[in-house]
Design an enzyme around this catalytic site. Structure first.
Site, mmCIF file in Angstrom:
data_model
loop_
_atom_site.group_PDB
_atom_site.id
_atom_site.type_symbol
_atom_site.label_atom_id
_atom_site.label_comp_id
_atom_site.label_asym_id
_atom_site.label_seq_id
_atom_site.Cartn_x
_atom_site.Cartn_y
_atom_site.Cartn_z
ATOM 1 N N CYS A 127 -1.220 6.236 8.993
ATOM 2 C CA CYS A 127 -1.557 4.950 8.367
ATOM 3 C C CYS A 127 -2.645 5.236 7.348
ATOM 4 O O CYS A 127 -2.583 6.247 6.653
ATOM 5 C CB CYS A 127 -1.987 3.935 9.424
ATOM 6 S SG CYS A 127 -3.374 4.475 10.446
ATOM 7 N N ARG A 181 0.842 -1.202 0.000
ATOM 8 C CA ARG A 181 0.000 0.000 0.000
ATOM 9 C C ARG A 181 0.878 1.254 0.000
ATOM 10 O O ARG A 181 0.586 2.229 -0.705
ATOM 11 C CB ARG A 181 -0.939 0.001 1.206
ATOM 12 C CG ARG A 181 -2.005 -1.082 1.151
ATOM 13 C CD ARG A 181 -2.931 -1.012 2.349
ATOM 14 N NE ARG A 181 -3.747 0.187 2.321
ATOM 15 C CZ ARG A 181 -4.382 0.685 3.381
ATOM 16 N NH1 ARG A 181 -4.245 0.106 4.564
ATOM 17 N NH2 ARG A 181 -5.126 1.767 3.276
#
Length: 286
Positions: A242, A186
């Site tokens: 995050c 990611r």
């Protein structure tokens, strides 16, 4: 004392009156699953707090997928559950501690330091054949007064300034370090299943949050974590993010366990960053 406690530590103190156990189980994509699991069985005496209903505020145009809850709204919810300023809180989940760490961070942000995370979570507790129940406790409401710690938080404006200063020829060597806590795929922009855009904030370095833990869900030792974060200056200011401000929290816990003291959370994280069309996006390794 460490920010985490063992199963046997909790078992020995299971019914101490000053303690509140909080079940934080939650499954992304299945918003009712956590509460249903709690209602089916939980650690005796535990109350339930929901990631999206209690530990976040409603989603808006900005602020990410899990915006921070209003401090006074959260304080009122805690007080209703019998959690006061003299309470010791032990939080657990079944998601490698990420939701429990969110509560751990939030309580400290509200000025409450007496909060811990149960290592291994509910499944590990049950695997030891420690007691579980479906009984939901009756709690006497308490009073929870907040003492907000603003130095624990960073917003999108501060992250933008950090990136702008980093790009400047006159950039200070003492600029904050930006840590992306997501999985490498990611971070690199190779895949994205939760947010509308892939990649990372330019200049961020990748430290996947799960790499701070052992296979049994316990956190690595302080020495192991110091080695894990060896590339970071302990005197540096660090901003952690995050996808939505949840899995950054176990990384913050691990950084503090390793001896880092100037650590802040970018609460909106990647999902907030990409909500501004003008914000740049990077892919690949830094």
């Amino acid at each position: 004392m460490d920010a985490t406690v063992t199963k046997r530590w909790l078992l020995a103190r299971l019914y101490e009156p000053e303690q509140t156990i909080v079940d934080c189980r939650f499954t992304l994509g299945k918003p009712e699953a956590g509460r249903e699991s709690y209602e089916q069985e939980h650690i005796p005496g535990a109350v339930y707090l929901d990631l999206e209903h209690d530990l976040s505020s409603p989603v808006g145009e900005h602020g990410g997928r899990h915006p921070l809850p209003d401090p006074q709204v959260l304080a009122a919810r805690l007080a209703k559950l019998g959690i006061g300023n003299g309470s010791r809180i032990v939080a657990y989940d079944d998601e490698s501690g990420m939701n429990a760490a969110r509560l751990w961070w939030l309580l400290r942000y509200l000025g409450h330091e007496n909060v811990f995370i149960l290592e291994g979570g509910f499944s590990a507790w049950k695997a030891e054949k420690f007691p579980v129940t479906d009984h939901q406790p009756v709690r006497v409401p308490s009073t929870f007064a907040t003492n907000i710690q603003p130095q624990m938080l960073a917003d999108v404006g501060e992250v933008r300034l950090q990136k702008a200063s980093a790009a400047s020829s006159s950039a200070s060597p003492a600029l904050p370090v930006l840590i992306d806590s997501r999985a490498g795929e990611r971070y690199q922009g190779k895949e994205e299943t939760l947010d509308k855009k892939a990649g990372h904030i330019p200049g961020a370095v990748n430290y996947f949050w799960k790499n701070t833990q052992n296979e049994d869900g316990s956190y690595k030792s302080s020495e192991q974590l110091e080695e894990h974060f060896a590339g970071l200056d302990k005197d540096a200011e660090i901003i952690v993010y995050c996808g939505s401000g949840v899995t950054a929290c176990p990384n913050i816990l691990a950084l503090e366990k390793a001896g880092y003291r100037k650590v802040r959370l970018y609460a909106g994280s990647w999902s907030d960053w990409i909500s501004y069309e003008e914000n740049p996006i990077a892919t690949g390794e830094e």
